[in-house]
Design a protein around this motif. Structure first.
Motif, PDB file in Angstrom:
ATOM      1  N   GLN A   5      34.944 -16.282   1.353  1.00  0.00           N
ATOM      2  CA  GLN A   5      35.009 -15.543   0.080  1.00  0.00           C
ATOM      3  C   GLN A   5      34.119 -14.312   0.145  1.00  0.00           C
ATOM      4  OE1 GLN A   5      33.882 -18.953  -2.314  1.00  0.00           O
ATOM      5  NE2 GLN A   5      35.775 -18.793  -3.492  1.00  0.00           N
ATOM      6  N   ARG A   9      35.350 -10.506  -0.408  1.00  0.00           N
ATOM      7  CA  ARG A   9      34.799  -9.656  -1.481  1.00  0.00           C
ATOM      8  C   ARG A   9      34.224  -8.371  -0.894  1.00  0.00           C
ATOM      9  NH1 ARG A   9      32.119 -13.768  -5.991  1.00  0.00           N
ATOM     10  NH2 ARG A   9      34.005 -15.018  -6.186  1.00  0.00           N
ATOM     11  N   ASP A  40      35.912 -16.358 -21.069  1.00  0.00           N
ATOM     12  CA  ASP A  40      34.980 -16.711 -19.993  1.00  0.00           C
ATOM     13  C   ASP A  40      34.014 -17.823 -20.382  1.00  0.00           C
ATOM     14  OD1 ASP A  40      35.957 -14.938 -18.063  1.00  0.00           O
ATOM     15  OD2 ASP A  40      34.882 -13.275 -19.006  1.00  0.00           O
ATOM     16  N   VAL A  54      43.462 -18.915 -15.423  1.00  0.00           N
ATOM     17  CA  VAL A  54      42.414 -18.002 -14.950  1.00  0.00           C
ATOM     18  C   VAL A  54      41.515 -17.585 -16.118  1.00  0.00           C
ATOM     19  CG1 VAL A  54      43.871 -17.119 -13.080  1.00  0.00           C
ATOM     20  CG2 VAL A  54      43.754 -15.878 -15.239  1.00  0.00           C
ATOM     21  N   SER A  57      37.717 -12.535 -17.297  1.00  0.00           N
ATOM     22  CA  SER A  57      37.133 -11.494 -16.430  1.00  0.00           C
ATOM     23  C   SER A  57      37.772 -11.520 -15.047  1.00  0.00           C
ATOM     24  CB  SER A  57      35.616 -11.638 -16.352  1.00  0.00           C
ATOM     25  OG  SER A  57      35.271 -12.885 -15.828  1.00  0.00           O
ATOM     26  N   THR A  58      38.158 -12.708 -14.588  1.00  0.00           N
ATOM     27  CA  THR A  58      38.919 -12.781 -13.327  1.00  0.00           C
ATOM     28  C   THR A  58      40.232 -12.030 -13.477  1.00  0.00           C
ATOM     29  OG1 THR A  58      37.953 -14.908 -12.763  1.00  0.00           O
ATOM     30  CG2 THR A  58      40.033 -14.362 -11.689  1.00  0.00           C
ATOM     31  N   SER A  61      39.770  -8.360 -13.332  1.00  0.00           N
ATOM     32  CA  SER A  61      39.552  -7.867 -11.960  1.00  0.00           C
ATOM     33  C   SER A  61      40.856  -7.898 -11.157  1.00  0.00           C
ATOM     34  CB  SER A  61      38.441  -8.659 -11.272  1.00  0.00           C
ATOM     35  OG  SER A  61      38.844  -9.985 -11.025  1.00  0.00           O
ATOM     36  N   HIS A  62      41.735  -8.876 -11.433  1.00  0.00           N
ATOM     37  CA  HIS A  62      43.065  -8.852 -10.798  1.00  0.00           C
ATOM     38  C   HIS A  62      43.797  -7.559 -11.174  1.00  0.00           C
ATOM     39  CE1 HIS A  62      43.655 -13.523 -10.365  1.00  0.00           C
ATOM     40  NE2 HIS A  62      42.570 -13.093  -9.760  1.00  0.00           N
ATOM     41  N   ASP A 285      40.848 -20.280  -9.291  1.00  0.00           N
ATOM     42  CA  ASP A 285      39.859 -19.966  -8.250  1.00  0.00           C
ATOM     43  C   ASP A 285      40.260 -18.770  -7.383  1.00  0.00           C
ATOM     44  OD1 ASP A 285      41.946 -21.106  -6.889  1.00  0.00           O
ATOM     45  OD2 ASP A 285      40.742 -22.562  -5.778  1.00  0.00           O
ATOM     46  N   ASP A 287      40.083 -15.178  -6.891  1.00  0.00           N
ATOM     47  CA  ASP A 287      39.454 -13.959  -7.405  1.00  0.00           C
ATOM     48  C   ASP A 287      40.228 -12.736  -6.897  1.00  0.00           C
ATOM     49  OD1 ASP A 287      38.617 -13.562  -4.795  1.00  0.00           O
ATOM     50  OD2 ASP A 287      36.506 -14.011  -5.186  1.00  0.00           O
ATOM     51  N   ALA A 288      39.808 -11.550  -7.327  1.00  0.00           N
ATOM     52  CA  ALA A 288      40.574 -10.343  -6.992  1.00  0.00           C
ATOM     53  C   ALA A 288      40.640 -10.120  -5.485  1.00  0.00           C
ATOM     54  CB  ALA A 288      39.964  -9.129  -7.687  1.00  0.00           C
TER      55      ALA A 288
END
Ligand SMILES: [Zn+2]
Length: 301
Positions: A5, A9, A40, A54, A57-58, A61-62, A285, A287-288
């Motif tokens: 991860q 990132r 969130d 999801v 905030s996830t 970011s997507h 789970d 993330d972007a």
């Protein structure tokens, strides 16, 4: 965070995926299947099937990643591409949401608006009409998530006897949309509504006349509420041959839908049947950076 991860990132923030993107065209459109988007600060431990949903905030970011790395398309654009009326973009993405959760208005729409990303919402119409929770959330809360999975395997008539009704609490993070929110979404320029049955049965377990009714009545309800007849459908649970079959596809077409979505995970190429378009399920789970990695590298081409 695992080292994988961490690397992904760093790759996203360092522009690695953006640099890779021009050389990594998609072999079809990437249709993403979301469910609810949760605030969130929601206590996930009390949310049934929390990994399906999801966080806000996830999701934001997507949207930021997709807007800068991909071509985000409306459902109408996607259909024009699949039908060959418009050329295939290099990295076309379509966002879809299944079931129709109340939180979409508060937690998904602001991010879609901020980045100008269209989306399709496939609405299970019975809970919208009644204000009840989705059956699987009621059963998961009163029994267990395992009980829900077992119930999905039952013949339709037996499944019906297992259902319990509960009115959705106003603060339930996985409550269904209400009709006012539904009309708000229907009128929104970024949103296209599609159908997703009335009661969310596993269609392949139901007799054909029941399948026809579940499909056509959900289409009609949306048309009555919004004044717009939906032309898209998503199969509950969505596994080809297991959760829907050839009879289901014929009934969806008969109800006036020109496109229907599965949960078979693949890029949706023009040559797959319009009544069985593939999608990638997006879980909490992801993330972007993981989403960018899957789109550009790891999802099979
Ligand atoms: Zn569903």
């Amino acid at each position: 965070m695992t080292w994988r991860q961490h690397v992904k990132r760093a790759a996203l923030s360092g522009g690695v995926y953006r640099a890779l993107a021009p050389g990594r065209p998609f072999p079809g459109l990437a249709v993403l299947a979301y469910h609810a988007v949760l605030a969130d600060d929601v206590a996930r431990a009390v949310v049934p099937f929390a990994p399906l949903h999801v966080g806000a905030s996830t999701f934001r970011s997507h949207c930021a990643m997709l807007a800068s790395h991909c071509d985000c398309l409306s459902l109408a654009d996607a259909c024009a591409i699949w039908e060959g009326r418009v050329p295939m973009p290099r990295r076309g993405v379509v966002l879809t949401f299944d079931d129709g959760h109340r939180g979409l208005v508060a937690h998904a729409l602001p991010s879609l608006e901020r980045y100008g990303i269209p989306a399709a919402v496939h609405v299970c119409t019975g809970p919208v009409a009644s204000g009840a929770s989705f059956w699987f959330d009621v059963m998961a809360r009163r029994e267990s998530e395992a009980a829900v999975e077992a119930a999905k395997a039952l013949p339709y008539d037996v499944w019906r006897t297992r259902l319990q009704v509960a009115v959705a609490a106003p603060d339930d993070p996985v409550a269904p949309l209400d009709p006012v929110q539904l009309r708000h979404l229907a009128a929104h320029p970024l949103i296209t509504l599609g159908a997703h049955t009335v009661t969310h049965p596993i269609l392949a377990r139901a007799p054909r006349d029941v399948q026809a009714r579940e499909i056509s009545e959900s289409v009609q309800a949306l048309a009555e509420w919004t004044g717009i007849t939906p032309t898209a459908f998503a199969y509950p649970n969505g596994r080809p041959d297991l959760d829907f079959d050839a009879a289901t596809m014929a009934e969806v077409a008969k109800a006036g839908c020109g496109v229907a979505f599965t949960t078979h995970e693949a890029f949706a190429r023009p040559d797959e049947p319009a009544m069985a378009r593939s999608r990638f399920l997006i879980l909490a789970d992801v993330d972007a950076a993981e989403l960018a990695h899957r789109l550009l590298i790891s999802w099979p081409r």
